[in-house]
Design a protein around this motif. Sequence first.
Motif, short mmCIF file in Angstrom:
data_model
loop_
_atom_site.label_atom_id
_atom_site.label_comp_id
_atom_site.label_asym_id
_atom_site.label_seq_id
_atom_site.Cartn_x
_atom_site.Cartn_y
_atom_site.Cartn_z
N ARG A 89 -10.66 -20.78 22.88
CA ARG A 89 -11.89 -21.59 22.79
C ARG A 89 -13.03 -20.78 23.38
O ARG A 89 -12.88 -20.15 24.43
CB ARG A 89 -11.72 -22.89 23.56
CG ARG A 89 -10.70 -23.78 22.87
CD ARG A 89 -10.82 -25.20 23.22
NE ARG A 89 -9.73 -25.91 22.55
CZ ARG A 89 -9.26 -27.06 22.95
NH1 ARG A 89 -9.77 -27.64 24.01
NH2 ARG A 89 -8.29 -27.63 22.28
N ALA A 95 -12.64 -24.34 19.04
CA ALA A 95 -11.29 -23.79 18.97
C ALA A 95 -11.18 -22.78 17.84
O ALA A 95 -11.73 -22.98 16.76
CB ALA A 95 -10.27 -24.90 18.76
N GLN A 147 -11.43 -18.92 26.60
CA GLN A 147 -10.30 -19.48 27.33
C GLN A 147 -9.12 -19.62 26.39
O GLN A 147 -9.29 -19.90 25.19
CB GLN A 147 -10.63 -20.86 27.89
CG GLN A 147 -11.70 -20.85 28.94
CD GLN A 147 -11.94 -22.25 29.48
OE1 GLN A 147 -11.75 -23.25 28.79
NE2 GLN A 147 -12.36 -22.33 30.73
N HIS A 149 -5.96 -21.84 25.48
CA HIS A 149 -5.48 -23.21 25.64
C HIS A 149 -4.06 -23.30 25.10
O HIS A 149 -3.82 -22.94 23.95
CB HIS A 149 -6.38 -24.21 24.90
CG HIS A 149 -7.67 -24.44 25.60
ND1 HIS A 149 -7.93 -25.58 26.30
CD2 HIS A 149 -8.77 -23.67 25.71
CE1 HIS A 149 -9.15 -25.51 26.82
NE2 HIS A 149 -9.67 -24.36 26.47
N LYS A 155 -4.26 -26.67 32.63
CA LYS A 155 -5.49 -25.89 32.74
C LYS A 155 -5.56 -24.87 31.62
O LYS A 155 -4.53 -24.36 31.16
CB LYS A 155 -5.53 -25.12 34.06
CG LYS A 155 -5.61 -25.97 35.28
CD LYS A 155 -5.70 -25.05 36.49
CE LYS A 155 -5.60 -25.82 37.78
NZ LYS A 155 -5.58 -24.93 38.94
N ALA A 156 -6.78 -24.54 31.24
CA ALA A 156 -7.02 -23.42 30.32
C ALA A 156 -7.02 -22.13 31.14
O ALA A 156 -7.27 -22.14 32.34
CB ALA A 156 -8.34 -23.60 29.61
#
Length: 166
Positions: A89, A95, A147, A149, A155-156
């Motif tokens: 992301r 995304a 990040q 995912h 958590k990312a």
Amino acid sequence: MRVAVILVAVLLANCSPPAPAEPTPPSPDAVDTNIEFDDLTIEERADVGDPWALRPAAAGAVFVVVRFTVRNAGSTRAPMDLLPEVTLRDRNGRAVHHDPDATAVFRSEVNSGLSPARDGDLNPGVAFTGGLVFELAEDAWRAGGWQLHIEGAEKAIPLMASGTGR
């Protein structure tokens, strides 16, 4: 009366017991897979694949290779289609999904034998190292803020442009 008795007898003779129900696969809620992701590495590359199947990134783009080890720490087999989805992301939360073709070429580069990703289930206690390939605009990747995912993770994971290239 005789006709009715014969008709009932013929109907009963042609009736068969119901076929036994086929076993149904366990629902995702019933499968204790407890999938763990470890040994995460990120690599920026201009191409993926081996010399016989080399795939370059598009002009102005880079491949971001996310390598990881997946381990089934559960007590039952983990169908590969139940593994969590992995996405990148950007800083705006958009995304990006992996590139299936580039990922397949990358897997031919790193996996010489059978792997659960190609061949089915991941049994309890078994781990395999694999990876996903994302094709991103080079400027967007270098701008940062990306990040990783993993579906279901709390958590990312923040990513940094590696610049290591290949």
